[in-house]
Design a protein around this motif. Structure first.
Motif, PDB file in Angstrom:
ATOM      1  N   ALA A   7      -4.243  -1.460  -6.935  1.00  0.00           N
ATOM      2  CA  ALA A   7      -4.866  -0.415  -6.120  1.00  0.00           C
ATOM      3  C   ALA A   7      -5.534   0.603  -7.027  1.00  0.00           C
ATOM      4  CB  ALA A   7      -3.828   0.280  -5.242  1.00  0.00           C
ATOM      5  N   ARG A   8      -6.591   1.161  -6.508  1.00  0.00           N
ATOM      6  CA  ARG A   8      -7.224   2.326  -7.124  1.00  0.00           C
ATOM      7  C   ARG A   8      -7.220   3.382  -6.025  1.00  0.00           C
ATOM      8  NH1 ARG A   8     -12.103   4.123 -10.489  1.00  0.00           N
ATOM      9  NH2 ARG A   8     -12.780   5.901  -9.250  1.00  0.00           N
ATOM     10  N   GLU A  63      -8.658   1.666  -2.637  1.00  0.00           N
ATOM     11  CA  GLU A  63      -9.181   0.303  -2.682  1.00  0.00           C
ATOM     12  C   GLU A  63      -8.054  -0.588  -3.181  1.00  0.00           C
ATOM     13  OE1 GLU A  63     -12.712  -0.119  -5.050  1.00  0.00           O
ATOM     14  OE2 GLU A  63     -13.528   1.762  -4.286  1.00  0.00           O
ATOM     15  N   VAL A  64      -7.839  -1.698  -2.502  1.00  0.00           N
ATOM     16  CA  VAL A  64      -6.730  -2.570  -2.883  1.00  0.00           C
ATOM     17  C   VAL A  64      -7.199  -4.011  -3.024  1.00  0.00           C
ATOM     18  CG1 VAL A  64      -5.024  -1.080  -1.774  1.00  0.00           C
ATOM     19  CG2 VAL A  64      -5.984  -2.988  -0.508  1.00  0.00           C
ATOM     20  N   GLN A  65      -6.442  -4.746  -3.823  1.00  0.00           N
ATOM     21  CA  GLN A  65      -6.644  -6.187  -3.972  1.00  0.00           C
ATOM     22  C   GLN A  65      -5.286  -6.852  -3.893  1.00  0.00           C
ATOM     23  OE1 GLN A  65      -8.595  -6.574  -7.786  1.00  0.00           O
ATOM     24  NE2 GLN A  65     -10.558  -6.806  -6.772  1.00  0.00           N
ATOM     25  N   CYS A  71       0.837  -1.209   0.000  1.00  0.00           N
ATOM     26  CA  CYS A  71       0.000   0.000   0.000  1.00  0.00           C
ATOM     27  C   CYS A  71       0.872   1.259   0.000  1.00  0.00           C
ATOM     28  CB  CYS A  71      -0.921   0.011   1.215  1.00  0.00           C
ATOM     29  SG  CYS A  71      -2.255  -1.190   1.141  1.00  0.00           S
ATOM     30  N   GLY A  82      -8.988   8.315  -0.915  1.00  0.00           N
ATOM     31  CA  GLY A  82      -9.438   6.952  -0.659  1.00  0.00           C
ATOM     32  C   GLY A  82      -8.601   5.959  -1.428  1.00  0.00           C
ATOM     33  N   ASP A 118      -8.044   7.252  -5.080  1.00  0.00           N
ATOM     34  CA  ASP A 118      -8.756   8.462  -5.480  1.00  0.00           C
ATOM     35  C   ASP A 118      -8.018   9.661  -4.914  1.00  0.00           C
ATOM     36  OD1 ASP A 118     -10.798   7.239  -6.939  1.00  0.00           O
ATOM     37  OD2 ASP A 118     -11.926   6.814  -5.118  1.00  0.00           O
TER      38      ASP A 118
END
Length: 159
Positions: free
Chosen positions: A145-146, A98-100, A71, A96, A148
């Protein structure tokens, strides 16, 4: 268009050890990122690439690179890419993430951060999605990751 960050990167990385020195300068400005000892290998408008070496200080209890280290690399490369691409009079902050986690992360890892849409000057604040992919030496994607980023015009401090 060249931002101050991009000018610094281009100037420093011409020297021997310049990529290491640039990473140290970034980690001096944002000390938390020093915990992963990153290297920035490419920085240009609309793109940032960085690496993370697999060493004990970034490992978890099962011997793979810790999720939060991934991250950190994602946030660092995304932030540098936005900073190097930002039109004059604009500022940014992460809003923000979002991760995978797609596979066990081992060995030297390579991150690529790209904007999901064009970065433009605006009179109103808006979100800019940044996509980060981290791959291992074999080219397998281990993390996505996305992030924002919130872009807004710089306010006049005299107002």
């Amino acid at each position: 268009m060249t931002t101050p960050l991009l000018s610094l990167y281009r100037r420093i990385t011409r020297w021997p050890g310049g990529h290491w020195l640039f990473a140290r300068a970034i980690c001096f400005k944002a000390p938390y990122f020093a915990s992963i000892s990153p290297r920035i290998t490419v920085l240009e408008p609309g793109r940032c690439e960085g690496t993370l070496s697999d060493r004990r200080k970034v490992r978890n209890h099962i011997g793979t690179v810790h999720a939060i280290a991934l991250c950190n690399l994602a946030e660092l490369t995304a932030g540098l890419m936005v900073d190097a691409s930002l039109p004059a009079g604009m500022r940014w902050i992460p809003k923000g993430m979002e991760v995978q986690y797609l596979a066990k992360a081992r060995g030297r890892l390579h991150a690529i951060a790209l904007p999901a849409q064009a970065i433009v000057a605006a009179t109103e604040a808006h979100a800019l999605p940044v996509v980060v992919s981290i791959r291992d030496r074999a080219g397998s994607e281990v993390f996505q990751a996305r992030i924002d980023m919130w872009l807004s015009p710089v306010r006049d401090s005299k107002a």
